[in-house]
Design a protein around this motif. Structure first.
Motif, PDB file in Angstrom:
ATOM      1  N   VAL A 184      80.924  93.109  12.878  1.00 28.09           N
ATOM      2  CA  VAL A 184      82.412  93.195  13.124  1.00 28.09           C
ATOM      3  C   VAL A 184      82.608  92.993  11.223  1.00 28.09           C
ATOM      4  O   VAL A 184      83.406  92.899  10.846  1.00 28.09           O
ATOM      5  N   ILE A 185      82.317  91.793  11.510  1.00 19.84           N
ATOM      6  CA  ILE A 185      82.529  90.637  10.067  1.00 19.84           C
ATOM      7  C   ILE A 185      81.907  91.407   8.850  1.00 19.84           C
ATOM      8  O   ILE A 185      82.137  91.522   8.059  1.00 19.84           O
ATOM      9  N   LYS A 186      80.957  91.833   8.799  1.00 20.51           N
ATOM     10  CA  LYS A 186      80.232  92.735   7.855  1.00 20.51           C
ATOM     11  C   LYS A 186      80.978  94.064   7.519  1.00 20.51           C
ATOM     12  O   LYS A 186      81.344  94.414   6.465  1.00 20.51           O
ATOM     13  N   LYS A 187      81.491  94.412   8.798  1.00 19.25           N
ATOM     14  CA  LYS A 187      82.927  95.408   8.077  1.00 19.25           C
ATOM     15  C   LYS A 187      84.004  95.624   7.095  1.00 19.25           C
ATOM     16  O   LYS A 187      83.978  96.325   6.619  1.00 19.25           O
ATOM     17  N   PHE A 188      84.617  94.103   7.379  1.00 16.70           N
ATOM     18  CA  PHE A 188      85.885  94.219   7.184  1.00 16.70           C
ATOM     19  C   PHE A 188      84.949  92.540   5.499  1.00 16.70           C
ATOM     20  O   PHE A 188      85.510  91.690   5.490  1.00 16.70           O
ATOM     21  N   SER A 189      83.529  92.150   4.899  1.00 14.98           N
ATOM     22  CA  SER A 189      82.989  91.657   4.088  1.00 14.98           C
ATOM     23  C   SER A 189      84.100  92.033   2.809  1.00 14.98           C
ATOM     24  O   SER A 189      83.979  90.764   1.653  1.00 14.98           O
TER      25      SER A 189
END
Length: 314
Positions: A184-189
């Motif tokens: 999920v974090i990678k999606k909002f990087s």
């Protein structure tokens, strides 16, 4: 009409004929005078004919009334136990059907309102992109951000529709919470880089759940944390056994708004201030987490940030 009458009352006439023949046979066996039998038969036939005429008129009137029936309230009041039972059954079926129609109408209104709200939400990035094109001020970073928001809103809408249409779309397996959160974090990087946010992820734990839907819920919460965080601040995510804690240091939530955060369409002070919230993200999150048997709790203070704790229920 006569054929319908005979179809319903024919067995009674057959029984009457058999009874008459039985009495005639008994008279014959005991050598009783036949004129006694014929006299009683004549009187009996008179009464039977009068009953037949009255019963036929009643049957005809009731049948015509039923054929012209347009509403349940027009149903004739019966007095026989079977008629009362049929009326009760029909009332139950009508009430059940009315409730089903009401539920379908409510669901359609809900879905229509949902699509309208999401359409309005998706107009914001579309308008921003259109304005950049018209003014010839194509900022690559801003364009990517608006496209991401548009894609995210569309994916959320599709996910919600899939969730509503297929209530059994779950696949439970053992997953790593750290891996789920990292995805999920990678999606909002790109959003984090644009606001100079630093996300600290601590801990790990394995759990049996649906990784796809848990990831969807986490994306709603992390998206809000990024959206309402102050620039160049931190977002801390702690994973403990069977729990995930997400803490930001943003604008916070009013204390009186917290109990209503999971209501459909509620945006609260923060949503109105930023004009980016539809009030559907946390509503969906709560619904899905309940299905996955997770609890969610939110604490917040204006100007100091918000903490969200997701915990597995047993």
């Amino acid at each position: 009409m006569i054929l319908k009458y005979l179809k319903e009352y024919g067995p009674w006439y057959i029984l009457y004929a058999l009874s008459t023949l039985t009495y005639h046979f008994m008279f014959y066996l005991y050598h009783l005078p036949q004129h006694y039998f014929l006299a009683s038969l004549a009187i009996n036939l008179v009464f039977f004919s009068v009953w037949t005429l009255q019963n036929y008129q009643s049957f005809k009137g009731k049948l015509l009334e039923l054929e012209s029936l347009k509403a349940f309230d027009d149903l004739p009041q019966g007095h026989l136990p079977t008629e009362i039972a049929y009326r009760g059954l029909i009332y139950h079926l009508v009430a059940k059907e009315a409730q089903q129609v009401l539920d379908i109408k409510r669901e359609q209104d809900h879905l229509e309102g949902l699509v309208k709200m999401w359409s309005h939400q998706m107009k914001i990035p579309v308008s921003a992109i259109s304005l950049m094109i018209q003014t010839h001020q194509m900022n690559k970073s801003e364009l990517q951000d608006q496209i991401f928001r548009l894609e995210n809103d569309i994916n959320n809408l599709l996910a919600y529709l899939k969730y509503k249409q297929d209530d059994d779309d779950y696949r439970f397996e053992e997953i790593s919470l750290k891996a789920c959160v990292s995805g999920v974090i990678k999606k909002f990087s790109s959003q984090c880089i644009a606001k100079q946010l630093h996300i600290k992820l601590i801990g790990d734990s394995s759990i049996i759940t649906d990784g796809k839907w848990l990831g969807f819920c986490l994306s709603q919460i992390i998206d809000n944390a990024i959206k309402y965080s102050s620039p160049a601040s931190d977002i801390k995510i702690r994973i403990d056994k069977n729990s995930i804690e997400i803490q930001d240091y943003g604008i916070g939530i009013l204390e009186e708004d917290i109990p209503r955060l999971f209501e459909q369409g509620f945006t609260g002070y923060s949503g109105h201030e930023h004009e980016k919230a539809t009030g559907l993200g946390l509503y969906m999150t709560k619904q899905i987490l309940d299905k996955l048997r997770f609890s969610i709790a939110i604490t917040s203070q204006i100007g100091h940030g918000t903490t969200v704790i997701i915990r597995k229920k047993y």
